[in-house]
Scaffold this motif. Structure first.
Motif, mmCIF file in Angstrom:
data_model
loop_
_atom_site.group_PDB
_atom_site.id
_atom_site.type_symbol
_atom_site.label_atom_id
_atom_site.label_comp_id
_atom_site.label_asym_id
_atom_site.label_seq_id
_atom_site.Cartn_x
_atom_site.Cartn_y
_atom_site.Cartn_z
ATOM 1 N N GLY B 173 -17.479 -40.373 -15.633
ATOM 2 C CA GLY B 173 -18.872 -40.342 -16.077
ATOM 3 C C GLY B 173 -19.225 -39.079 -16.840
ATOM 4 N N MET B 174 -18.296 -38.144 -16.992
ATOM 5 C CA MET B 174 -18.632 -36.855 -17.578
ATOM 6 C C MET B 174 -18.437 -36.872 -19.087
ATOM 7 S SD MET B 174 -17.363 -33.260 -16.101
ATOM 8 C CE MET B 174 -17.948 -33.531 -14.475
ATOM 9 N N GLY B 175 -19.544 -36.810 -19.833
ATOM 10 C CA GLY B 175 -19.479 -36.907 -21.277
ATOM 11 C C GLY B 175 -19.088 -35.612 -21.954
ATOM 12 N N ASN B 176 -19.651 -34.494 -21.492
ATOM 13 C CA ASN B 176 -19.443 -33.198 -22.142
ATOM 14 C C ASN B 176 -17.972 -32.775 -22.038
ATOM 15 O OD1 ASN B 176 -19.239 -30.351 -22.537
ATOM 16 N ND2 ASN B 176 -21.478 -30.240 -22.342
ATOM 17 N N PRO B 177 -17.266 -32.569 -23.204
ATOM 18 C CA PRO B 177 -15.831 -32.256 -23.149
ATOM 19 C C PRO B 177 -15.532 -30.928 -22.454
ATOM 20 C CG PRO B 177 -16.667 -32.185 -25.421
ATOM 21 C CD PRO B 177 -17.763 -32.711 -24.569
ATOM 22 N N THR B 178 -16.406 -29.926 -22.631
ATOM 23 C CA THR B 178 -16.158 -28.617 -21.986
ATOM 24 C C THR B 178 -16.215 -28.766 -20.476
ATOM 25 O OG1 THR B 178 -17.377 -27.688 -23.843
ATOM 26 C CG2 THR B 178 -16.826 -26.176 -22.059
ATOM 27 N N LEU B 179 -17.310 -29.419 -20.002
ATOM 28 C CA LEU B 179 -17.451 -29.632 -18.563
ATOM 29 C C LEU B 179 -16.272 -30.426 -18.018
ATOM 30 C CD1 LEU B 179 -21.235 -30.417 -17.986
ATOM 31 C CD2 LEU B 179 -19.937 -28.450 -17.163
ATOM 32 N N ASN B 181 -13.226 -30.555 -19.240
ATOM 33 C CA ASN B 181 -12.030 -29.705 -19.164
ATOM 34 C C ASN B 181 -12.057 -28.814 -17.927
ATOM 35 O OD1 ASN B 181 -10.960 -30.753 -21.476
ATOM 36 N ND2 ASN B 181 -11.788 -29.155 -22.812
ATOM 37 N N ILE B 182 -13.255 -28.228 -17.676
ATOM 38 C CA ILE B 182 -13.393 -27.359 -16.490
ATOM 39 C C ILE B 182 -13.104 -28.176 -15.235
ATOM 40 C CG2 ILE B 182 -15.036 -26.015 -15.086
ATOM 41 C CD1 ILE B 182 -16.432 -25.266 -17.765
ATOM 42 N N ALA B 183 -13.698 -29.384 -15.186
ATOM 43 C CA ALA B 183 -13.517 -30.251 -14.015
ATOM 44 C C ALA B 183 -12.036 -30.603 -13.825
ATOM 45 C CB ALA B 183 -14.355 -31.510 -14.176
ATOM 46 N N VAL B 184 -11.344 -30.830 -14.948
ATOM 47 C CA VAL B 184 -9.911 -31.184 -14.864
ATOM 48 C C VAL B 184 -9.131 -30.022 -14.252
ATOM 49 C CG1 VAL B 184 -7.835 -31.617 -16.252
ATOM 50 C CG2 VAL B 184 -9.948 -32.885 -16.727
ATOM 51 N N VAL B 185 -9.447 -28.789 -14.736
ATOM 52 C CA VAL B 185 -8.741 -27.601 -14.217
ATOM 53 C C VAL B 185 -9.019 -27.450 -12.723
ATOM 54 C CG1 VAL B 185 -8.620 -25.078 -14.323
ATOM 55 C CG2 VAL B 185 -8.736 -26.410 -16.446
ATOM 56 N N VAL B 186 -10.322 -27.567 -12.350
ATOM 57 C CA VAL B 186 -10.688 -27.415 -10.936
ATOM 58 C C VAL B 186 -9.973 -28.471 -10.099
ATOM 59 C CG1 VAL B 186 -12.613 -27.496 -9.275
ATOM 60 C CG2 VAL B 186 -12.914 -26.346 -11.469
ATOM 61 N N GLN B 187 -9.920 -29.711 -10.659
ATOM 62 C CA GLN B 187 -9.264 -30.806 -9.928
ATOM 63 C C GLN B 187 -7.773 -30.519 -9.716
ATOM 64 O OE1 GLN B 187 -9.176 -34.693 -11.803
ATOM 65 N NE2 GLN B 187 -10.329 -35.515 -10.054
ATOM 66 N N ARG B 188 -7.143 -29.934 -10.747
ATOM 67 C CA ARG B 188 -5.707 -29.613 -10.607
ATOM 68 C C ARG B 188 -5.498 -28.552 -9.530
ATOM 69 N NH1 ARG B 188 -3.999 -29.427 -16.885
ATOM 70 N NH2 ARG B 188 -3.991 -31.662 -17.224
ATOM 71 N N VAL B 189 -6.404 -27.525 -9.569
ATOM 72 C CA VAL B 189 -6.304 -26.451 -8.561
ATOM 73 C C VAL B 189 -6.491 -27.047 -7.168
ATOM 74 C CG1 VAL B 189 -7.364 -24.320 -7.687
ATOM 75 C CG2 VAL B 189 -7.037 -24.632 -10.147
ATOM 76 N N LEU B 190 -7.484 -27.929 -7.041
ATOM 77 C CA LEU B 190 -7.724 -28.568 -5.744
ATOM 78 C C LEU B 190 -6.511 -29.391 -5.313
ATOM 79 C CD1 LEU B 190 -11.456 -29.737 -5.966
ATOM 80 C CD2 LEU B 190 -10.500 -27.934 -4.534
ATOM 81 N N GLY B 191 -5.912 -30.094 -6.294
ATOM 82 C CA GLY B 191 -4.717 -30.900 -6.012
ATOM 83 C C GLY B 191 -3.591 -30.032 -5.494
ATOM 84 N N TRP B 192 -3.444 -28.840 -6.143
ATOM 85 C CA TRP B 192 -2.401 -27.909 -5.715
ATOM 86 C C TRP B 192 -2.703 -27.362 -4.325
ATOM 87 C CZ3 TRP B 192 -2.976 -22.552 -4.914
ATOM 88 C CH2 TRP B 192 -1.793 -21.874 -4.670
#
Lengths: 291, 229
Positions: B173-179, B181-192
């Protein structure tokens, strides 16, 4: 550590605000004496005291307490000085006992017996909450704290303001007793100059953030004079003698900086009187006034 | 410095019961938040006590008195940061007590079980809030920083869980590309992070919050040493 005869030295102290400037204020207080720091409201007395306590940051100048720079040796200085400020800044919700316990923990030489004696002498109940104390009692509590850690210099900012004559008189008696110890000094700001008549040895007077005079009180009262006479005695030539003057249709009354010179000038034609500190302050502040 | 902490506890004596009560009620009130309930209890209690301590300092301009005493400004700053950790202790203990009461009495309420990871998370949430609030408090004083404090407090309750939910679940649901990207990074960190042991996660989070607090304390000290009274 360097010790000098001056317990407090203020040299060319300058602090700029948006609408006020304390400009090049200098004075010295020798050890063992009481200095009255006078001036009308807004003249810079509290600013000077806050600069001494490092509550404000100076722009220029130097402050030495016990011969030590007030910033480089802040902790050592504050351990040896006591303060009584113009209003209560202690925690009102706490009892006298709890507040004193807190303050005591910061001083190296807290004297519990002295504090207990002060409470007894000042008729303060240690269990009473600070918010329940009257203005006079709050001032006495501040004084009890100030006298209970062997401080050599007591700095007081308008301690008598708003107090009734009885409490003011008691406070002055306490100070008189305190200065029997010749190692102790008091720096006392006030705009009630009559407070200083009995106890001050030195007087420093500031107005509009600038020093007007700083000298032994007796020298000031000897040197300055009040001249009263008829208006025909007051001309352009004699005008320069006066610091401040008040004229009306019956005559004039003014303050001169050099009483002997004025006496020589007017001889028997005018009345020459010894001024009070209040006269000196009022005429200096008002300047020339026609009624 | 420790006498300043003790001073705050003396001032907060009559508020400690309210804080304890809040800590006890929080697991029941926030039972739907699961892991967030302990954070809510800790952040709520510490915020309440911290704001009360600041209010008392502000009430009679007592900072004038404190700064006239023989103590360093850095001690005043450090004491405020240290106090916050001490305020967290009654919060966590009363949460634990509530949990104990529920399990002993058998009341049919499911409440979050305290874990090391949960405590670390609560302390991190508290540290983030204080690390942002204190520099503002030391720069502008209590009155002008009060609104910021309120905002941060509610942000901890609403925006942070919302952001976490978006990061974890709602990337689509997240339209803003910057947000995004940030969410993707946070998600990867959380995954790790999820691949790590509980104690490791707790250590990482605590270390991170420690770094944040040290940076915040340095900034607070810089501001406070320039303050005039």
């Amino acid at each position: 550590m360097v010790e000098t005869d001056n317990i407090l030295t203020v040299d060319k102290l300058t602090k700029h605000f948006k609408d006020f400037t304390l400009q090049n204020v200098s004075f010295q207080l020798p050890r063992g004496y009481v200095m009255g720091f006078i001036g009308p409201n807004g003249s810079g007395k509290s600013t000077t005291i806050k600069l001494i306590l490092n509550l404000l940051h100076k722009d220029r100048g130097q402050i030495k307490v016990f011969g030590l720079d007030n910033l480089d040796h802040e902790l050592a200085i504050k351990d040896r000085l006591a303060f009584v400020l113009d209003e209560n800044h202690y925690y009102e919700e706490l009892s006298i006992r709890d507040m004193a316990r807190i303050v005591a923990s910061f001083y190296k030489h807290w004297e519990p017996q002295t504090f207990e004696k002060c409470l007894k002498d000042f008729e303060l109940n240690p269990k009473q909450k600070i918010k329940k104390l009257s203005k006079g009692m709050k001032m006495k509590f501040s004084l009890a704290v100030a006298l209970s850690h062997g401080a050599e210099l007591l700095i007081m900012d308008e301690p008598t303001a708003g107090l009734d004559p009885m409490v003011r008189s008691e406070l002055l008696e306490i100070l008189t007793a305190l200065i029997q110890d010749e190692r102790k000094s008091v720096f006392f700001s006030t705009h009630i100059t009559s407070d200083l008549d009995k106890i001050a040895d030195f007087v420093t007077f500031i107005h509009h953030g600038e020093l007007v005079l700083s000298a032994p009180k007796d020298d000031i009262l000897e040197k300055y004079g009040i001249i009263k006479g008829s208006n025909d005695l007051f001309d352009e030539e004699s005008r320069s003698l006066f610091v401040g003057i008040k004229t009306n249709k019956f005559g004039f009354e003014g303050l001169v900086r050099d009483r002997e010179r004025a006496q020589r000038c007017y001889k028997e034609r005018a009345i020459v009187e010894r001024p009070t500190l209040e006269d000196i302050m009022l005429y200096t502040v008002r300047g020339e006034q026609h009624v | 410095m420790y006498n300043l902490v003790w001073k705050d506890f003396l001032l907060l004596k009559r508020f400690l019961w309210v804080a304890l009560l809040y800590g006890f009620a929080a697991p029941l009130a926030f039972k739907t938040m699961q892991g967030g309930a302990l954070s809510a209890a800790t952040v709520g209690t510490t915020y309440m006590l911290m704001i009360q301590a600041c209010t008392q300092d502000d009430k009679n301009k007592s900072e004038i008195m404190l700064n006239s005493l023989p103590l360093r400004r850095r001690d005043i700053v450090a004491a405020k940061y240290l106090s916050v950790f001490l305020y967290a202790i009654p919060a966590i203990l009363s949460f634990f007590f509530a949990q104990l009461v529920v399990s002993v009495t058998g009341i049919p309420i499911t409440i979050y079980q305290i874990s090391l990871e949960g405590i670390a998370g609560a302390l991190v949430a508290m540290a983030v809030l204080m690390s942002i609030y204190f520099p503002i408090y030391f720069k502008f004083g209590y009155l002008r920083s009060r609104m910021v404090g309120m905002f941060l407090f509610f942000a901890c309750f609403f925006f942070v869980p919302m952001a976490v939910a978006l990061t974890v679940h709602g990337l689509e649901g997240m339209g803003n590309p910057t947000l995004r990207n940030i969410a993707v990074v946070v998600q990867r960190v959380l995954g790790w992070l999820l691949t790590q042991a509980d104690w490791q996660i707790a250590c990482y989070l605590l270390a991170l919050s420690l770094v944040l607090m040290i940076a915040s304390a340095c900034l607070s000290l810089r501001f406070y040493s320039k303050r005039e009274f």
